[in-house]
Design a protein around this motif. Structure first.
Motif, short mmCIF file in Angstrom:
data_model
loop_
_atom_site.label_atom_id
_atom_site.label_comp_id
_atom_site.label_asym_id
_atom_site.label_seq_id
_atom_site.Cartn_x
_atom_site.Cartn_y
_atom_site.Cartn_z
N ALA A 220 33.89 38.65 33.37
CA ALA A 220 33.19 38.91 34.63
C ALA A 220 31.80 39.50 34.39
O ALA A 220 30.86 39.21 35.13
N VAL B 52 42.35 35.56 34.97
CA VAL B 52 41.32 34.97 35.84
C VAL B 52 41.23 35.75 37.15
O VAL B 52 40.14 36.03 37.66
N LEU B 53 42.39 36.16 37.68
CA LEU B 53 42.40 36.96 38.91
C LEU B 53 41.67 38.28 38.67
O LEU B 53 40.82 38.68 39.48
N ARG C 268 23.85 35.77 36.62
CA ARG C 268 23.92 35.06 37.90
C ARG C 268 22.61 34.37 38.26
O ARG C 268 22.62 33.36 38.96
N TYR D 65 28.35 37.96 35.72
CA TYR D 65 27.56 38.71 36.71
C TYR D 65 26.12 38.90 36.23
O TYR D 65 25.17 38.70 36.98
N ILE E 294 37.37 28.51 33.48
CA ILE E 294 37.89 28.82 34.82
C ILE E 294 38.28 27.54 35.55
O ILE E 294 39.36 27.44 36.14
N LEU F 290 34.38 40.80 39.20
CA LEU F 290 33.17 40.13 39.67
C LEU F 290 32.85 40.55 41.12
O LEU F 290 31.70 40.87 41.44
N ALA F 291 33.88 40.59 41.96
CA ALA F 291 33.69 41.01 43.36
C ALA F 291 33.25 42.46 43.42
O ALA F 291 32.33 42.82 44.17
N MET G 132 39.41 38.87 36.49
CA MET G 132 37.99 38.57 36.34
C MET G 132 37.30 38.49 37.71
O MET G 132 36.23 39.04 37.90
N PHE G 133 37.97 37.80 38.65
CA PHE G 133 37.36 37.69 39.99
C PHE G 133 37.32 39.05 40.69
O PHE G 133 36.38 39.34 41.43
#
Lengths: 139, 227
Positions: free
Chosen positions: B75, A44-45, B82, B79, B214, A51-52, A47-48
């Protein structure tokens, strides 16, 4: 004539490289999660982080898209080994197994019913809000 | 000899997966769905061949390892979608916030009512979300990730079988609700079914599945306290 297989090879090679890239992100994330953020699972980390990076424009979408698509499409293959672990629990055969299946069936029906009715209501509310906004905009 | 056997197990898993996928794509028979057929066949082979689990897992653990990068890969679709998230933020978050506690609480309560052990109650709690999220939640609440993986698969099969029936029975108007029903209750298997209904249903199902996963991971301390 010779171009066609070349393109296919290039595509699979780039998918492979992208899978390697996402794996490296995962390794980095598991290091980070291990030493700083044990509450957040590494996946999950990671993934973020991705995403960032995508949102900030540090990582072009084209660099990870086909790799991600492959990983998600074949995900079923990745969890088969974990399901085989059930052979270590022979006590799950018989009555207990039956009860587990019953729990899953009943709970699934419940989740389906409640979730879909709530989302349907939320959708109607969204339309209502939009209509009201439009009316206010006009008047 | 054991190394050879371990490699054979990896090969068997890959070949069965490939065959089931091909067969399912061609025939569409529910019993050839890779989600159902491959685990059953592999478990059958391991039991009949008296292969110890650690031998089976020796080489196939590389496949399990790839679940990590697969979680990271979520992700990309999040994305890409979104816009949909922004447009339907309200109904999506309502759906996720309701689906998650209903799934966890009903699993635990039903398991308790049926007299199942505490380990089973805990391992059933995260069963309705996607495998990598479910296994991560399982290990942080003191459940068995292996058992959770099995329950996630059974949930997927249940969702495939029950999904159509429930869509017929419930008076749903929006495509959004149909997608959320499948994604929240049956993770990847439900999302595949939703994609058969239509593109919007598919997108909503996959979003509900990912956001639900999540949210459950972050709610893990709460679940641990509750069970």
């Amino acid at each position: 004539m010779k171009n066609l297989p070349n393109i296919a090879v290039k595509q699979s090679l780039s998918t492979l490289l992208q899978v390697v890239l996402l794996s490296l992100v995962w390794l980095l994330a598991s290091r980070l999660s291990h030493s700083f953020l044990p509450a957040v699972p590494a996946g999950v980390l990671g993934m973020f982080l991705v995403l960032a990076a995508l949102a900030l424009g540090w990582l072009p979408l084209a660099w990870c898209k086909s790799g991600a698509r492959w990983l998600l499409a074949e995900m079923l293959l990745f969890f088969i080994p974990a399901t085989v672990a059930v052979v270590q629990y022979p006590q799950l055969m018989g009555s207990i197994g039956l009860r587990i299946v019953l729990v899953i069936l009943l709970s699934t029906v419940l989740v389906m019913t409640v979730t879909s009715l709530v989302v349907d209501a939320g959708y109607k509310f969204e339309i209502l809000l939009k209509r009201r906004k439009r009316q206010h905009g006009v008047s | 000899m054991e190394n050879l056997l371990a490699f054979g197990c990896l090969l068997l898993t890959l070949v069965l997966y490939w065959l089931a996928k091909k067969l399912y794509r061609r025939t569409g028979n529910w019993w050839s769905a890779p989600l159902l057929a491959v685990p059953l066949l592999v478990i059958g082979a391991v039991v009949v061949g008296h292969i110890p689990y650690h031998t089976y897992f020796q080489d196939t653990h590389w496949l399990s390892w790839l679940l990590g990068p697969a979680t990271v890969a979520f992700a990309i679709p999040i994305y890409e979608q979104r816009q949909v998230i922004r447009k339907h933020a309200l109904s999506l978050s309502c759906g996720v916030l309701v689906a998650m506690p209903v799934a966890v609480l009903s699993s635990v309560w039903l398991a308790r009512a049926f007299g199942l052990s505490e380990l089973l109650q805990k391992s059933l709690a995260p069963r309705s979300i996607s495998t990598p999220f479910a296994m991560a939640t399982a290990s942080s609440i003191g459940a068995s990730p292996d058992l959770t993986a099995v329950f996630v698969v059974i949930t997927g099969v249940a969702g495939m079988l029950l999904g159509e029936l429930m869509l017929m029975l419930l008076p749903l108007r929006s495509r959004l609700a149909k997608g959320a029903l499948l994604g929240a209750a049956a993770h990847g298997a439900g999302t595949a079914k939703a994609n058969e209904l239509g593109a919007e249903e598919g997108v909503v199902a996959s979003l509900t599945m990912m956001l639900g996963g999540i949210a459950t991971v972050f709610a893990a301390p709460l679940i641990a306290w509750f069970v």
